[in-house]
Design a protein around this motif. Structure first.
Motif, short mmCIF file in Angstrom:
data_model
loop_
_atom_site.label_atom_id
_atom_site.label_comp_id
_atom_site.label_asym_id
_atom_site.label_seq_id
_atom_site.Cartn_x
_atom_site.Cartn_y
_atom_site.Cartn_z
N PHE A 172 -81.43 9.99 7.66
CA PHE A 172 -80.48 9.57 8.68
C PHE A 172 -81.14 9.28 10.03
CE2 PHE A 172 -77.68 12.73 6.27
CZ PHE A 172 -77.24 11.75 5.39
N GLU A 173 -82.10 10.11 10.42
CA GLU A 173 -82.68 10.02 11.75
C GLU A 173 -84.20 10.10 11.69
OE1 GLU A 173 -81.11 9.44 14.52
OE2 GLU A 173 -79.03 9.70 13.87
N GLU A 174 -84.85 9.45 12.67
CA GLU A 174 -86.30 9.48 12.76
C GLU A 174 -86.74 9.69 14.21
OE1 GLU A 174 -87.61 6.39 9.17
OE2 GLU A 174 -87.65 5.71 11.27
N LEU A 175 -87.88 10.35 14.36
CA LEU A 175 -88.59 10.39 15.63
C LEU A 175 -89.73 9.39 15.51
CD1 LEU A 175 -88.76 11.95 18.38
CD2 LEU A 175 -90.45 13.43 17.28
N HIS A 176 -89.97 8.61 16.56
CA HIS A 176 -90.92 7.49 16.44
C HIS A 176 -92.17 7.67 17.29
CE1 HIS A 176 -87.71 4.41 14.88
NE2 HIS A 176 -88.13 5.26 13.95
N TRP A 177 -93.22 7.02 16.85
CA TRP A 177 -94.48 6.87 17.55
C TRP A 177 -94.23 6.41 18.98
CZ3 TRP A 177 -99.82 7.00 16.78
CH2 TRP A 177 -100.60 6.16 17.58
N PRO A 178 -94.95 6.91 19.97
CA PRO A 178 -96.11 7.81 19.89
C PRO A 178 -95.76 9.29 20.05
CG PRO A 178 -95.97 6.95 22.11
CD PRO A 178 -94.80 6.35 21.35
N ASP A 179 -94.48 9.64 19.95
CA ASP A 179 -94.06 11.03 20.12
C ASP A 179 -94.16 11.74 18.77
OD1 ASP A 179 -93.40 10.60 22.87
OD2 ASP A 179 -91.62 9.55 22.16
#
Length: 439
Positions: A172-179
């Motif tokens: 459902f959800e993603e954390l993205h580059w560069p974090d």
């Protein structure tokens, strides 16, 4: 009806591996480093593939599907956008990476088919965190579970969560580059003098010897952490976007000097840094897990991605987190992506059901690698001129018990090799956490 075979591959970044399914059953999986003896070997898993095919008693031409654990074009898009976003900084890094992409990674079909002797069947690609999620959910003993994947970076995602139900899952959800929590931890791996993508377990092991004296500095300067576990990294202190190192001069100044020289003496600073980043890592994972449970309402959690190899954090998730049961992919890093993409092909692309899920161990205790008979071992020892004594049965057990009673260290090699990091990075603590019910 003849069985169908699916080969999953991970390669060209670190921890290359191969995995073979026969009618959906995992019958073999191994990392290339087991054969080449090169730690974290990133080359095409040629020997691991040969081993898997030998277990199946087939040749590459008899494979029904071959899968690769991420999408190189999407990854290259991220790399190009990153370099363009910071230009003209980062040219030295691009100059090193560009030729390798142009020579190999952009032509993955050609590389894979060539390595498999001209394989002509279907070749499929999964997104990196989908492969992690599949490796976490499909072999688990859960009909339904939340899924959390956390690592350095795939194509764009650095973490994701979703839900698996019966024969498929959805993220459902993603954390993205560069974090990236994985890259934050790797920055401290680099700064404390260990090898990135290899020495993170040393940082975890060093942490108990230190004090969390840098936790407030990390929270104030490096990580803008939100209540739901999402965060932003302050790129003022990092160099992985533009350079060939993880950290920069501002990071040095913040923590009292340059990185430790590898193999030099460890000081209290390194111990305190390790403890501090471990505390922050655990806090972020706990917040992520609480958010995932709140959003999904699930009692079970499946974990994968390189950060899931942090067994100390996993222990805190089990003790303090909101889930009743955890199941952690033993090959949680990139090696496990080979297994994940193979199972994605079988369950999602081929539409095949999971069979006998409840209470099972789809990983077979992770004993999926090569094995050697006593006769083979003895023949090898003799060929090397090694000194040895052959013991069997009760005599062997008594001898080992005597050594243990004398507080000696015993290495026991028997049966198939494990697939995944059952060393200091995962340890017996992770084994205890897998499929464990909280009281």
């Amino acid at each position: 009806m003849s069985p169908r075979y699916v080969l999953g591959l991970s390669a060209f970044y670190h921890d290359s591996a191969a995995c073979l399914l026969r009618d959906g059953e995992i019958i073999a999986a191994a990392q290339e480093e087991r054969f080449t003896r090169k730690k974290g070997d990133a080359s095409f898993p040629l020997e691991a593939t040969r081993y898997c095919l030998a277990v199946g008693g087939i040749t590459a031409s008899e494979l029904d599907f071959v899968g690769f654990y991420d999408k190189p074009l999407l990854k290259f898009e991220r790399i190009l956008e990153t370099y363009l976003g910071v230009a003209p900084k980062g040219f030295a890094s691009f100059r090193m990476a560009g030729p390798l992409w142009i020579k190999e990674k952009l032509f993955m079909d050609r590389e894979i088919r060539g390595a498999l002797g001209g394989y002509r069947g279907e070749l499929l690609y999964a997104e990196h965190h989908e492969s992690h999620a599949a490796s976490a959910f499909f072999p688990s003993p859960f009909e339904e579970a939340a899924i959390l994947t956390v690592d350095g970076v795939g194509e764009w995602a650095t973490a994701s969560f979703g839900v698996g139900k019966r024969n498929d899952f959805e993220l459902f959800e993603e954390l993205h580059w560069p974090d990236s929590l994985g890259l934050l931890y790797s920055a401290f791996t680099y700064f404390t003098g260990f090898k990135v993508n290899s020495g993170e377990y040393k940082v975890m092991g060093l942490a108990p010897y230190g004090e969390p004296r840098y936790v407030d500095v990390i929270r104030r300067e490096l990580v803008d952490l939100r209540e739901d576990g999402s965060f932003t990294l302050n790129q003022k202190y990092f160099n992985y976007l533009t350079g060939l190192t993880m950290t920069n001069g501002a990071f040095d100044k913040l923590f009292g000097g340059p990185p430790r020289v590898p193999e030099s003496k460890l000081t209290q600073r390194e111990m305190d840094l390790a403890r501090s980043v471990q505390v922050v890592c655990e806090e972020i994972l706990l917040r992520m897990a609480c958010t995932v449970q709140r959003e999904t309402g699930m009692e079970n959690l499946c974990l994968a991605g390189g950060v899931a190899l942090n067994c100390v954090a996993n222990g805190r998730l089990l003790r303090e987190g909101p889930f009743r049961r955890l199941w952690i992919q033993p090959a949680a890093g990139d090696a496990g992506g080979a297994l994940g993409v193979a199972q994605l092909i079988w369950h999602r692309y081929c539409g095949q059901p999971r069979i006998g899920v409840a209470g099972r161990d789809g990983m077979k205790g992770a004993y999926l690698g090569p094995e050697f008979s006593p006769q083979e071992i003895e023949a090898y020892l003799r060929s090397q001129g090694a000194r040895y004594q052959r013991l069997e049965g009760e005599c062997l057990r008594r001898h080992v018990a005597t050594l243990l009673a004398q507080e000696k260290v015993v290495g026991w090699f028997d049966g198939r090799m494990e697939f995944g990091h059952w060393g200091p990075a995962a340890s017996s603590a992770t084994r205890a956490v897998r499929a464990c019910r909280r009281k």
